[in-house]
Design an enzyme around this catalytic site. Structure first.
Site, mmCIF file in Angstrom:
data_model
loop_
_atom_site.group_PDB
_atom_site.id
_atom_site.type_symbol
_atom_site.label_atom_id
_atom_site.label_comp_id
_atom_site.label_asym_id
_atom_site.label_seq_id
_atom_site.Cartn_x
_atom_site.Cartn_y
_atom_site.Cartn_z
ATOM 1 N N LEU A 53 1.076 -1.589 -0.475
ATOM 2 C CA LEU A 53 -0.125 0.277 -0.243
ATOM 3 C C LEU A 53 1.014 1.482 -0.138
ATOM 4 O O LEU A 53 2.099 1.536 0.061
ATOM 5 C CB LEU A 53 -0.640 0.093 1.498
ATOM 6 C CG LEU A 53 -2.121 -1.136 1.507
ATOM 7 C CD1 LEU A 53 -2.320 -1.660 2.811
ATOM 8 C CD2 LEU A 53 -2.781 -0.760 0.366
ATOM 9 N N PRO A 54 0.395 2.266 -0.320
ATOM 10 C CA PRO A 54 1.324 3.679 -0.483
ATOM 11 C C PRO A 54 1.908 3.828 0.761
ATOM 12 O O PRO A 54 2.963 5.018 0.226
ATOM 13 C CB PRO A 54 0.362 4.818 -1.130
ATOM 14 C CG PRO A 54 -0.871 3.504 -1.772
ATOM 15 C CD PRO A 54 -1.241 2.747 -0.745
ATOM 16 N N THR A 112 6.286 0.363 1.445
ATOM 17 C CA THR A 112 7.394 1.378 2.632
ATOM 18 C C THR A 112 7.093 2.184 3.555
ATOM 19 O O THR A 112 5.202 3.190 2.839
ATOM 20 C CB THR A 112 8.428 1.732 1.546
ATOM 21 O OG1 THR A 112 8.951 1.014 0.722
ATOM 22 C CG2 THR A 112 10.043 2.714 2.474
ATOM 23 N N LYS A 155 15.600 -0.124 5.386
ATOM 24 C CA LYS A 155 15.224 0.194 3.592
ATOM 25 C C LYS A 155 15.395 1.796 4.093
ATOM 26 O O LYS A 155 15.681 2.242 2.763
ATOM 27 C CB LYS A 155 13.155 -0.369 3.477
ATOM 28 C CG LYS A 155 12.819 0.628 2.437
ATOM 29 C CD LYS A 155 12.926 0.356 0.905
ATOM 30 C CE LYS A 155 12.417 1.298 0.026
ATOM 31 N NZ LYS A 155 12.328 0.399 -1.016
ATOM 32 N N LYS A 189 10.013 10.791 -0.983
ATOM 33 C CA LYS A 189 9.145 9.639 -0.368
ATOM 34 C C LYS A 189 9.876 9.131 0.809
ATOM 35 O O LYS A 189 9.374 9.105 2.606
ATOM 36 C CB LYS A 189 7.626 8.240 -0.732
ATOM 37 C CG LYS A 189 7.349 7.747 0.050
ATOM 38 C CD LYS A 189 6.369 6.707 -0.129
ATOM 39 C CE LYS A 189 5.875 5.786 0.578
ATOM 40 N NZ LYS A 189 5.134 4.354 0.856
HETATM 41 P P1 NAD Z 1 0.228 2.235 -6.543
HETATM 42 O O1 NAD Z 1 0.136 3.253 -6.463
HETATM 43 O O2 NAD Z 1 1.082 1.760 -7.839
HETATM 44 O O3 NAD Z 1 0.132 1.353 -5.951
HETATM 45 C C1 NAD Z 1 -0.716 1.275 -4.412
HETATM 46 C C2 NAD Z 1 -1.684 0.901 -5.121
HETATM 47 O O4 NAD Z 1 -3.006 0.447 -3.513
HETATM 48 C C3 NAD Z 1 -2.895 1.268 -5.842
HETATM 49 O O5 NAD Z 1 -3.433 0.340 -6.415
HETATM 50 C C4 NAD Z 1 -4.058 1.582 -4.881
HETATM 51 O O6 NAD Z 1 -5.425 1.764 -5.401
HETATM 52 C C5 NAD Z 1 -4.139 0.905 -3.472
HETATM 53 N N1 NAD Z 1 -5.207 1.107 -2.349
HETATM 54 C C6 NAD Z 1 -4.495 2.228 -1.985
HETATM 55 N N2 NAD Z 1 -5.294 2.590 -0.804
HETATM 56 C C7 NAD Z 1 -6.315 1.257 -0.726
HETATM 57 C C8 NAD Z 1 -6.771 0.618 0.433
HETATM 58 N N3 NAD Z 1 -7.449 1.521 1.498
HETATM 59 N N4 NAD Z 1 -7.719 -0.806 -0.357
HETATM 60 C C9 NAD Z 1 -6.743 -1.087 -0.680
HETATM 61 N N5 NAD Z 1 -5.783 -0.687 -1.686
HETATM 62 C C10 NAD Z 1 -5.677 0.911 -2.039
HETATM 63 O O7 NAD Z 1 1.783 1.894 -5.438
HETATM 64 P P2 NAD Z 1 3.041 1.036 -5.553
HETATM 65 O O8 NAD Z 1 4.521 1.588 -6.559
HETATM 66 O O9 NAD Z 1 2.985 -0.273 -6.501
HETATM 67 O O10 NAD Z 1 4.033 0.777 -4.458
HETATM 68 C C11 NAD Z 1 3.519 0.119 -3.021
HETATM 69 C C12 NAD Z 1 4.424 0.368 -2.387
HETATM 70 O O11 NAD Z 1 5.436 0.063 -2.423
HETATM 71 C C13 NAD Z 1 5.045 1.973 -1.868
HETATM 72 O O12 NAD Z 1 4.656 1.865 -0.579
HETATM 73 C C14 NAD Z 1 6.457 2.293 -3.009
HETATM 74 O O13 NAD Z 1 6.687 3.382 -1.588
HETATM 75 C C15 NAD Z 1 6.924 0.897 -2.608
HETATM 76 N N6 NAD Z 1 7.713 0.708 -3.289
HETATM 77 C C16 NAD Z 1 7.375 0.824 -4.700
HETATM 78 C C17 NAD Z 1 8.222 0.767 -5.529
HETATM 79 C C18 NAD Z 1 8.175 1.601 -7.169
HETATM 80 O O14 NAD Z 1 9.319 1.564 -7.472
HETATM 81 N N7 NAD Z 1 6.914 1.533 -7.137
HETATM 82 C C19 NAD Z 1 10.224 0.491 -5.291
HETATM 83 C C20 NAD Z 1 9.958 0.347 -4.079
HETATM 84 C C21 NAD Z 1 8.553 -0.382 -2.723
#
Ligand code: NAD
Length: 290
Positions: free
Chosen positions: A64-65, A93, A168, A243
């Site tokens: 999740l975000p 994260t 991390k 972030k």
């Molecule tokens: P993203 O925004 O693509 O995905 C997050 C998902 O969570 C979305 O599909 C959203 O609709 C869903 N969501 C939000 N609130 C919700 C709720 N209450 N119930 C159910 N679903 C809900 O983000 P991402 O890139 O997949 O990143 C997710 C996590 O991974 C973050 O914490 C980010 O910091 C971490 N991360 C991302 C990367 C990257 O390269 N994208 C790398 C390492 C870590």
């Protein structure tokens, strides 16, 4: 194994698909219809609410975000809904304090829970080659490990609850510092008349060796192929680096840790993001050194 998966975005979508490929029955929920549709195509069963996805699950994985969303999803949808004794894995994260708090509440409810943030981007999530840094007690780690193995190439037990998030953000603060240092040195060498490729050849085999230079060279056409060679598209987006740096600064303050370089890197990345560079990979910060 029946695994509920909450948060099927850029990262979670590929991770859930890899759990399906490993033979698990994945019960998916996301607020986004589009994300749910993609999860269905990847072989997940989809649900209208997180609590329905969790009912009957032996494990719950979330991607999740941020910390506020993680806390509200676990407190409002998972605790008391997932069967007692289930293992819970938050791979998002988030801030260290929220990770510890959510794990403490999970334990009170009779669950085993870990924080398991990842290193590696969308390609690693899709390819099942993420690195997981895991916080939690030994029992929770041992139960989480086989599930994480299906989504990654390395699973490391960092320590107690919150230790995964600590690893991390410290790692990513170091990454920001080495990227800025690499950018400064490369541009300075160039301005002094040195061919940047020569600088790369020398420094990448000398004491300037570091991941940002050797494995993610931030100048196009120099060193290894990287997002720089693709107009800084893809890779690790600047907003995600900002972030992580905000989380790092918050954690440093809470621990009274001196981070003069981390603080400077955080400020430089805030400025870079504020200048309209949200679509660019974090290595594009080299463009500010003209
Ligand atoms: P993203 O925004 O693509 O995905 C997050 C998902 O969570 C979305 O599909 C959203 O609709 C869903 N969501 C939000 N609130 C919700 C709720 N209450 N119930 C159910 N679903 C809900 O983000 P991402 O890139 O997949 O990143 C997710 C996590 O991974 C973050 O914490 C980010 O910091 C971490 N991360 C991302 C990367 C990257 O390269 N994208 C790398 C390492 C870590």
């Amino acid at each position: 194994m029946k695994i509920a998966f909450i948060g099927l975005g850029n990262m979670g979508g590929g991770m859930a698909a890899n759990l399906v490929k490993a033979g698990h029955e994945v019960r998916a929920f996301d607020l986004s219809e589009e994300a749910l549709g993609a999860a269905k195509d990847a072989g997940c069963d989809t649900f209208d609410t997180a609590r329905e996805a969790c009912a009957d699950a032996e494990a719950v994985v979330s991607m999740l975000p941020n910390g506020a969303i993680v806390k509200s999803v676990y407190e409002g949808e998972v605790f008391g809904r997932a069967p007692e004794g289930a293992v819970l894995l938050d791979c998002s994260t988030i801030d260290v304090a929220t990770a510890k708090e959510v794990i403490a509440t999970a334990t009170e409810h009779g669950y085993a829970m870990v924080d398991a943030p990842v290193s590696g981007g969308i390609a690693a999530a899709n390819g099942g080659t993420l690195t997981f840094m895991v916080g939690g007690d030994t029992n929770a780690f041992e139960r989480a490990e086989p599930i994480l193995d299906a989504m990654g190439k390395a699973v490391i037990h960092a320590g107690d609850a919150g230790a995964g998030q600590t690893a991390k953000i410290c790692n990513n603060m170091l990454l920001a510092i080495t990227m800025i240092g690499t950018a400064e040195a490369m541009k300075m060498a160039q301005k002094l008349g040195l061919d940047p490729q020569k600088f790369y050849e020398i420094s990448s085999q000398s004491s300037g060796y570091n991941w940002s230079l050797n494995a993610y060279t931030p100048l196009p056409g120099v060193g290894v192929e990287s997002p720089a060679d693709n107009d800084y598209a893809g890779g690790f987006a600047t907003p995600l680096m900002v972030k992580d740096l905000r989380l790092a600064m918050e954690a440093a303050e809470s621990a009274d840790a001196a981070v003069p370089l981390g603080g400077r890197a955080a400020a430089l990345y805030e400025d870079f993001l504020g200048a309209g560079n949200e679509a660019l990979d974090f290595s594009a910060i080299i463009k500010t050194y003209s």
